[in-house]
Design a protein around this motif. Structure first.
Motif, PDB file in Angstrom:
ATOM      1  N   ALA A  71      20.032 -20.955 -37.778  1.00 42.08           N
ATOM      2  CA  ALA A  71      19.275 -21.548 -38.884  1.00 42.08           C
ATOM      3  C   ALA A  71      19.031 -23.035 -38.683  1.00 42.08           C
ATOM      4  O   ALA A  71      18.316 -23.656 -39.477  1.00 42.08           O
ATOM      5  N   SER A  72      19.612 -23.624 -37.630  1.00 39.86           N
ATOM      6  CA  SER A  72      19.433 -25.059 -37.415  1.00 39.86           C
ATOM      7  C   SER A  72      18.030 -25.403 -36.945  1.00 39.86           C
ATOM      8  O   SER A  72      17.604 -26.552 -37.050  1.00 39.86           O
ATOM      9  N   LEU A  73      17.301 -24.410 -36.406  1.00 39.18           N
ATOM     10  CA  LEU A  73      15.929 -24.668 -35.963  1.00 39.18           C
ATOM     11  C   LEU A  73      15.037 -24.895 -37.164  1.00 39.18           C
ATOM     12  O   LEU A  73      14.974 -24.071 -38.084  1.00 39.18           O
ATOM     13  N   GLN A  74      14.354 -26.015 -37.174  1.00 39.14           N
ATOM     14  CA  GLN A  74      13.496 -26.339 -38.301  1.00 39.14           C
ATOM     15  C   GLN A  74      12.296 -25.389 -38.348  1.00 39.14           C
ATOM     16  O   GLN A  74      11.760 -24.970 -37.322  1.00 39.14           O
ATOM     17  N   SER A  77       9.182 -26.425 -36.618  1.00 37.38           N
ATOM     18  CA  SER A  77       9.245 -26.573 -35.174  1.00 37.38           C
ATOM     19  C   SER A  77       8.264 -25.616 -34.502  1.00 37.38           C
ATOM     20  O   SER A  77       7.985 -24.510 -34.995  1.00 37.38           O
ATOM     21  N   ILE A  78       7.764 -26.045 -33.369  1.00 36.53           N
ATOM     22  CA  ILE A  78       6.816 -25.244 -32.592  1.00 36.53           C
ATOM     23  C   ILE A  78       7.549 -24.721 -31.372  1.00 36.53           C
ATOM     24  O   ILE A  78       8.050 -25.495 -30.544  1.00 36.53           O
ATOM     25  N   LEU A  79       7.657 -23.396 -31.269  1.00 34.93           N
ATOM     26  CA  LEU A  79       8.396 -22.746 -30.189  1.00 34.93           C
ATOM     27  C   LEU A  79       7.425 -21.984 -29.302  1.00 34.93           C
ATOM     28  O   LEU A  79       6.564 -21.253 -29.797  1.00 34.93           O
ATOM     29  N   GLY A  80       7.562 -22.166 -27.995  1.00 37.44           N
ATOM     30  CA  GLY A  80       6.700 -21.470 -27.052  1.00 37.44           C
ATOM     31  C   GLY A  80       7.447 -21.094 -25.796  1.00 37.44           C
ATOM     32  O   GLY A  80       8.517 -21.634 -25.512  1.00 37.44           O
ATOM     33  N   ALA A  96      12.205 -14.793 -31.377  1.00 33.67           N
ATOM     34  CA  ALA A  96      11.444 -15.260 -32.543  1.00 33.67           C
ATOM     35  C   ALA A  96      11.897 -14.561 -33.813  1.00 33.67           C
ATOM     36  O   ALA A  96      11.943 -15.172 -34.895  1.00 33.67           O
ATOM     37  N   ASP A  97      12.261 -13.276 -33.711  1.00 29.40           N
ATOM     38  CA  ASP A  97      12.739 -12.561 -34.902  1.00 29.40           C
ATOM     39  C   ASP A  97      14.066 -13.139 -35.402  1.00 29.40           C
ATOM     40  O   ASP A  97      14.282 -13.290 -36.618  1.00 29.40           O
ATOM     41  N   MET A  98      14.975 -13.473 -34.456  1.00 30.53           N
ATOM     42  CA  MET A  98      16.265 -14.025 -34.872  1.00 30.53           C
ATOM     43  C   MET A  98      16.115 -15.429 -35.450  1.00 30.53           C
ATOM     44  O   MET A  98      16.826 -15.801 -36.389  1.00 30.53           O
ATOM     45  N   LEU A  99      15.176 -16.195 -34.916  1.00 23.53           N
ATOM     46  CA  LEU A  99      14.976 -17.561 -35.402  1.00 23.53           C
ATOM     47  C   LEU A  99      14.041 -17.618 -36.603  1.00 23.53           C
ATOM     48  O   LEU A  99      13.873 -18.689 -37.201  1.00 23.53           O
ATOM     49  N   GLY A 174      20.292 -23.750 -31.170  1.00 24.50           N
ATOM     50  CA  GLY A 174      19.862 -22.521 -31.822  1.00 24.50           C
ATOM     51  C   GLY A 174      18.977 -21.681 -30.922  1.00 24.50           C
ATOM     52  O   GLY A 174      19.128 -20.453 -30.848  1.00 24.50           O
ATOM     53  N   VAL A 175      18.049 -22.318 -30.226  1.00 25.30           N
ATOM     54  CA  VAL A 175      17.176 -21.592 -29.302  1.00 25.30           C
ATOM     55  C   VAL A 175      17.987 -21.007 -28.147  1.00 25.30           C
ATOM     56  O   VAL A 175      17.768 -19.859 -27.731  1.00 25.30           O
TER      57      VAL A 175
END
Length: 399
Positions: A71-74, A77-80, A96-99, A174-175
């Protein structure tokens, strides 16, 4: 035994006895010096209390569970990830589902940068950007790297070095946890149970380098001022006896210079011994894991060099108060120079020259002893923690 040796022994015995009797006559001065030193030793203990006498905190913060780390990922945030090929696409979809966030897929890192530029339409982005770049598997090893703009900001900003949980603020951890769990689920025939907790190591006040250096500097100043009155007293005695022609009368009676100096040195030790004993006990109270003999030898060595320098300076003055004033100022200057050398890490870079400087600058040797005692305390506490943890694990396994 030759006549010369017998005469030297007889002269030394007489002068040592004379020094003892003179010390008895001046006992009020000795009492005042001891009380004066005791005040500074008590002050040094209070100075050391927040750093050296504070207990170690076993768990400064409650542990963070895997859900907290994910849950620390804002959400902004943009994840790729790249490249968008199998099996990386399946793993990143599960990540992506977990985050609980969307994910950008690209054929390469340059492709991800171009997609981000087209989305931003040329305007600067305040969102944190995290790229997961996969590499070809080598010998059944999953190889990937995580690039984060927040990590770059933390590295460039010196003001954020004291913020707690820097790895959490960037979402980097987190990632990493999500990708690792997705890899385990992908390669396992049976979905594994994945549980991770982030715990802090035991925190010691000695980890605060600035506070430790400041405390050692203040303790060094307290010890120097506390040990100075006996040095000034023996210096004043030497100047007085030299100017009153007492030394000349001894020379007329064929008393050697070595016997005279030995008698003065014994008087100095008679004067300094109670204060040095108090200083050794104070070092034990501050650093705890040292022996009285080690502490007493350290203080006596420091005291001896101070006395020698005071006796040398007494040769150039014919008034006691002038000689004592110069010795006091000279010792404070030595303390300042020693702290300056340690502050700029000169003692670590030039150890051979530092060993020679310890004779010229006695406080430099004392501050090195303080540092060694502090490191000794840290090691002993670390070993104790290891033994306690091993016993805890043993009894938990038994139960």
């Amino acid at each position: 035994m030759t006549k010369k040796h017998i005469r030297f022994q007889r002269q030394v015995n007489v002068l040592v006895w004379k020094s003892y009797l003179q010390r008895q006559r001046r006992w009020p001065i000795l009492l005042f010096e001891t009380l004066f030193a005791g005040i500074f030793f008590v002050a040094s203990v209070f100075i050391a209390k927040p750093v050296f006498l504070a207990p170690i905190i076993a768990e400064p913060r409650p542990p963070l569970a895997a859900s907290d780390i994910l849950a620390s990922l804002q959400h902004r945030s943009i994840l790729g990830f790249a490249p968008n090929v199998s099996p990386f696409d399946v793993i990143m979809k599960r990540t992506a589902d977990m985050l609980n966030t969307e994910i950008i897929a690209g054929d390469s890192e340059d492709d991800l940068n171009n997609i981000l530029y087209r989305r931003s339409r040329g305007t600067p982005l305040n969102n944190s950007v995290i790229w997961v770049i996969w590499k070809k598997n080598d010998n059944n090893t999953w190889r990937f790297s995580i690039k984060s703009t927040e990590q770059a900001r933390l590295a460039m900003s010196s003001g954020n070095s004291s913020l707690p949980n820097q790895h959490m603020s960037s979402g980097f951890l987190g990632v990493q946890v999500a990708v690792s769990q997705a890899i385990l689920e992908h390669v396992s025939t049976k979905p594994p149970k994945f549980d991770l907790s982030l715990m802090s190591m035991p925190i010691s006040p000695l980890m605060r380098q600035t506070a430790v250096k400041q405390a050692i500097a203040e303790i060094l100043l307290c010890f120097t001022v506390a040990l100075l009155p006996p040095v000034l007293e023996i210096q004043a005695l030497v100047v007085t006896e030299t100017m009153s022609r007492y030394k000349r009368a001894l020379r007329i009676r064929n008393v050697s210079f070595s016997s005279i100096y030995f008698g003065w040195l014994m008087y100095a030790y008679f004067t300094a011994l109670p204060i040095c004993l108090l200083a050794g006990i104070t070092l034990i109270l501050i650093f705890r894991w040292i022996h009285l003999l080690f502490a007493l030898i350290t203080v006596l060595a420091y005291k001896t060099v101070l006395i020698m320098l005071a006796l040398i300076m007494a040769m150039f003055h014919n008034k006691a108060w002038i000689a004592c004033t110069w010795t006091f100022l000279f010792t404070l200057m030595q303390t300042f120079l020693s702290e300056l050398l340690v502050h700029h890490r000169f003692n670590i870079e030039s150890k051979a020259l530092t060993f020679v400087l310890q004779v010229i600058l006695p406080p430099l040797g004392l501050v090195h002893a303080f540092n060694e005692f502090a490191l000794l305390q840290t090691r002993r506490l670390t070993f104790a923690d290891k033994r306690a943890n091993n016993q805890h694990e043993f009894w938990r396994a038994r139960t």
